[in-house]
Design an enzyme around this catalytic site. Sequence first.
Site, PDB file in Angstrom:
ATOM      1  CG  ASP A 295      68.743  -0.321 -16.907  1.00  0.00           C
ATOM      2  OD1 ASP A 295      68.931  -0.535 -18.132  1.00  0.00           O
ATOM      3  OD2 ASP A 295      68.465   0.818 -16.473  1.00  0.00           O
ATOM      4  CD1 TRP A 296      74.206  -1.879 -20.976  1.00  0.00           C
ATOM      5  CD2 TRP A 296      72.563  -2.015 -22.492  1.00  0.00           C
ATOM      6  NE1 TRP A 296      74.775  -1.993 -22.213  1.00  0.00           N
ATOM      7  CE2 TRP A 296      73.788  -2.082 -23.172  1.00  0.00           C
ATOM      8  CE3 TRP A 296      71.392  -2.088 -23.253  1.00  0.00           C
ATOM      9  CZ2 TRP A 296      73.882  -2.202 -24.555  1.00  0.00           C
ATOM     10  CZ3 TRP A 296      71.475  -2.207 -24.624  1.00  0.00           C
ATOM     11  CH2 TRP A 296      72.716  -2.268 -25.265  1.00  0.00           C
TER      12      TRP A 296
END
Length: 764
Positions: A295-296
């Site tokens: 994820d980011w």
Amino acid sequence: MIPQKMKRILPAITFFSISIICLLISGCDSEEQAVKSSLERKVDSILINMSLEEKIGQTCQRGTSSRVKGELSEELKDAVRKGKIGSMINVMNKDYVEELQRIAVEESPNGIPLIFGRDVIHGFKTIFPIPLGTAASWNPDIAEEGSRVAAIEASTNGIRWTFAPMIDISRDARWGRIAESAGEDPYLTSEMARAYVRGFQGEDLANPSSIAACAKHFAAYGAAEGGRDYNTAIIYEQLLRDVYLQPFHASVEEGVATFMTSFNDLNGVPASGNSFLLKQVLRDEWKFDGFVVSDWNSVTEMIPHGFCADEKDAALKASSAGLDMEMMSTSYENYLKELIEEDKLTIAQLDKMVKNILRIKFKLGLFDNPGFDRNRDDMVLSDEHKEAAKKAAVESFVLLKNEGNILPLTNDLKKVAVVGPMADAPHDQLGTWTFDGEQETTETPLPALKNHLGQSKVLFSQGLNYSRDKSKIGFNDALRTARQSEVVLFFAGEEAILSGEAHSRSNIDLPGAQEELISEISKTGKKVILVIMAGRPITIGNIIDKVDAILMAWHPGTMGGPAIVDVLFGEQSPSGRLPVTWPKEVGQIPIYYNHTNTGRPASNESFVQMDSIPIGAWQSSLGNNSHYLDIGFTPQFPFGFGLAYTTFEYNNLKLSSPEIALGDSLIVSAEITNTGSMAGTEVVQLYVRDMVGSLTRPIRELKGFRKISLQPGESKTVEFTIHTDDLRFHNQNMEFVTEPGAFKVWIAPNAHEGLEADFHVISK
Ligand code: NOJ
């Protein structure tokens, strides 16, 4: 020097020759095997020519902000030219997409195309209901159609990868991201997961309008403590496997191309560095052959988690755990080379990561067809897509209350008051995660009502300007409007920004002064119909008795307005059912139907409400069970609940046998009759309970559902097949088994009711 063009087709020629030779030598057992090995040869033919820098490049994803205007930076172009980037996120300028892809294919050492990703969650431009609403349709075709439309529209912008579906089981309505989920149930979520994957990826991933799906967030993100986003998840392994992982497994079975790790730590290990999840479960057990993206920044966020000392440590832990591509943070870019040189990560490990990524790029047909047809804008927001979005919205609505059958409304109403902050809120009705949805193309209830009834019959007074508005300046006008009308349509809810990522709430009442306005309006004596647009169940204990009807419309998307009007006026009947248990009070959370029992289960007989306890009562636990003294133990509405404009009766529950042997199937059926005077649609639900297990078992588990339409007086027999494999769970030794013994089965309209029977599973 090999000319550029030649360089591009060389791998294809090599691959083609190798394939022919292999086919001639070995012959292939099956078509699938042949396709697989030919794909592996394609991947190998590229990998063999890649430098270490280029390999690392494939594992790196960079982003540009969708709002950035002006020129692409020379630094970015140069990085792509050198093969230092494998994927881009959020490039929304079509010229940029074309230019970056051209550089990757024509100027990078091996001409490996980029993969462009974007959060296309419930629509690109044509926005469908939020996923929680789509799940409320209990119709996987709706999810499939919606994601097909999203793929068609997004691919016109060069997007070939979406970060969806989000299939985190969520038992906590405080968590903002419940809006993006399919709710609390592993079976329903799995059915939705499969449908989303089919829709996004189409029949052939190589079709230019197919986009790679991404099962996220792996894993247990929805179990964040207290519903606080990004938080710790503590789940014993059997529960993890039986509930939280089930939809992910289903998506692998459906052929999902990619996975995304979650932000949370699971039992102490952050998901992006979790080799149990990424290696043992995903690769070894499930044989997933796509790639995993973080994820980011979730790789470098393992530092504040206290799991990694620094960026280099984070790169090592993530890559060793089996995370193939890093989103946004740059620890792979900065440190993988050093880690290899220091023998902390092997080339073989890196090769595996790169192969996983190349495999998907080949499956997407990006090597043959790296570009996109930028002139397909006519596909976007087409009438056909809007019609599909309207149908999805209609099916997502859940009728929660309908006192005196006030709904459907009749068309001969003379004056209707339209009140509330969501009556004409084109941005907010789109819901969370709609980066590309446009409020200009959104159809809200107010104009749809005017269109339906005629301008002069609709009196509008918003009362509150937005959902959090606490000012009462508009109350008097709203009350005046209500008094002039026969019925009040109150559009309440939450603005889109109040749910979604990082938008958890500790209090899930209607925000602002909405409850007060509803209370004031109810004092006028007018009939009040409450339409709620929100990203989660809303606690409505303070107002439920002050309104005559309640329609839960979630955040319904682009076509929400006309869809609501069709349902309110009976052109369509409400057929959604709750995909989550609806709490009375936040204090009951987590509350979900498929819980295990206690030794002192709650019951009506033993429940004593706190106001009935005598003053100075002697301290005793006897007679007390698992409940709250103030609000008892039942939710406001159970999982699976929803009304129709008619009534249904369940009869004749039949089992093909009272006993089944392990490995066999049982047929369970019941007759459902429409006993009312209008046509209607019922969601018939199948539940089971394993009465005694080597581990405590849920008091009910959903195992099937059917959505059927019935004319007044009509009956249909609905039949379900239960195989004993459907009754498996993970036992104490982590074996996935069916334990012989007594079971209960229900065919039911929701998780709290239904016809009940017993059966036994016996050993063979
Ligand atoms: C963070 C979110 O958790 C994830 O769901 C999303 O796909 C990425 N950001 C990319 O925007």
